[in-house]
Write an enzyme that holds these catalytic residues in place. Structure first.
Site, PDB file in Angstrom:
ATOM      1  N   ASP A 163       4.847  -6.256  12.018  1.00 16.00           N
ATOM      2  CA  ASP A 163       4.136  -6.559  10.781  1.00 16.00           C
ATOM      3  C   ASP A 163       4.922  -7.673  10.095  1.00 16.00           C
ATOM      4  O   ASP A 163       6.086  -7.927  10.436  1.00 16.00           O
ATOM      5  CB  ASP A 163       4.068  -5.296   9.921  1.00 16.00           C
ATOM      6  CG  ASP A 163       3.442  -5.556   8.569  1.00 16.00           C
ATOM      7  OD1 ASP A 163       2.372  -6.193   8.514  1.00 16.00           O
ATOM      8  OD2 ASP A 163       4.035  -5.140   7.559  1.00 16.00           O
ATOM      9  N   ASP A 205       4.949  -8.938   6.067  1.00 15.90           N
ATOM     10  CA  ASP A 205       5.538  -8.614   4.766  1.00 15.90           C
ATOM     11  C   ASP A 205       6.134  -7.203   4.784  1.00 15.90           C
ATOM     12  O   ASP A 205       5.455  -6.236   5.133  1.00 15.90           O
ATOM     13  CB  ASP A 205       4.478  -8.684   3.668  1.00 15.90           C
ATOM     14  CG  ASP A 205       3.883 -10.072   3.516  1.00 15.90           C
ATOM     15  OD1 ASP A 205       4.214 -10.758   2.551  1.00 15.90           O
ATOM     16  OD2 ASP A 205       3.078 -10.464   4.386  1.00 15.90           O
TER      17      ASP A 205
END
Length: 223
Positions: free
Chosen positions: A8, A10
């Site tokens: 992922d 952020d």
């Protein structure tokens, strides 16, 4: 056999909360409204710009004036999306380690390509990242497995030969939905009242550097 690591963005690979906070507080200050604490913004970054705007202006999507605030926030963020953003501590060494093992790494994010692509360029990661899948590239976003399937297709790696690393329950759900091993990042943007231990991940790390011995262990177990 472990061949690739997907992240992922952020809250997992990059610590972007400081730039989100700066943009929000600049807008609040211009309107003479109370500024928001960094820690409170940090808890909401994984839920996207809408959650951050809702926090700052105490408005919800659909209310009068909300869309204008969101559009302004996004335009401002695009103009300064890499001012204070950094790799999480230990992540630079982790990426080096992944590459030293001869593995590829990539990104599967719910952050639109409009922001992801220039951010990766600004951080000097665009040439190292084997794939970066955003909502723009698929019909269904995480926790649906479609983005992970597309990432695996682009790097020519079956999901069973990769691992997905994320800081939100939907990341772990997406990985599990794709029949992929998962790692929960307890150091990331975990919402108040939530717990990485409750997501059902195969592994949990408390800091990015913990990925180094974990990946070495997983590789060693295959030989």
């Amino acid at each position: 056999m472990l061949k690739a690591v997907l992240f992922d963005l952020d809250g997992t690979l990059l610590d972007t909360a400081a730039d989100f906070t700066a943009v929000l507080n600049a807008m609040l200050a211009e309107r003479k409204l109370a500024l928001q604490n960094y820690d409170e913004v940090r808890k909401r970054v994984s839920d996207g710009a809408r959650a951050v705007v809702s926090l700052g202006f105490q408005q919800q999507e659909g209310e009068a004036g909300y869309q204008a605030l969101l559009d302004e926030f996004l335009d401002r963020y695009l103009a300064q999306l890499a001012v204070s953003t950094t790799l999480f501590p230990g992540m630079s060494e982790t990426l080096d380690h992944i590459e030293s093992l001869g593995m590829q790494w990539g990104i599967v994010t719910n952050k639109p390509a409009r922001y992801t692509e220039p951010l990766l360029i600004a951080m000097g990661l665009d040439q190292r990242c084997a794939t970066a899948i955003c909502p723009d590239h698929v019909t269904n976003r995480k926790p649906h497995p479609e983005p992970i399937y597309l990432a695996c297709k682009e790097i020519d790696c079956p999901p069973a030969h990769a691992i997905y690393v994320g800081d939100h329950r939907r990341d772990i759900d997406a990985g599990r939905n794709a029949s992929m091993r998962t790692v929960a990042c307890a150091y990331g943007y975990v919402s108040a009242g939530d717990s990485a231990e409750s997501w059902g991940a195969d592994y949990i790390v408390s800091q990015a550097a913990d990925l180094i011995p974990l990946l070495s262990q997983l590789q060693a177990s295959q030989t």
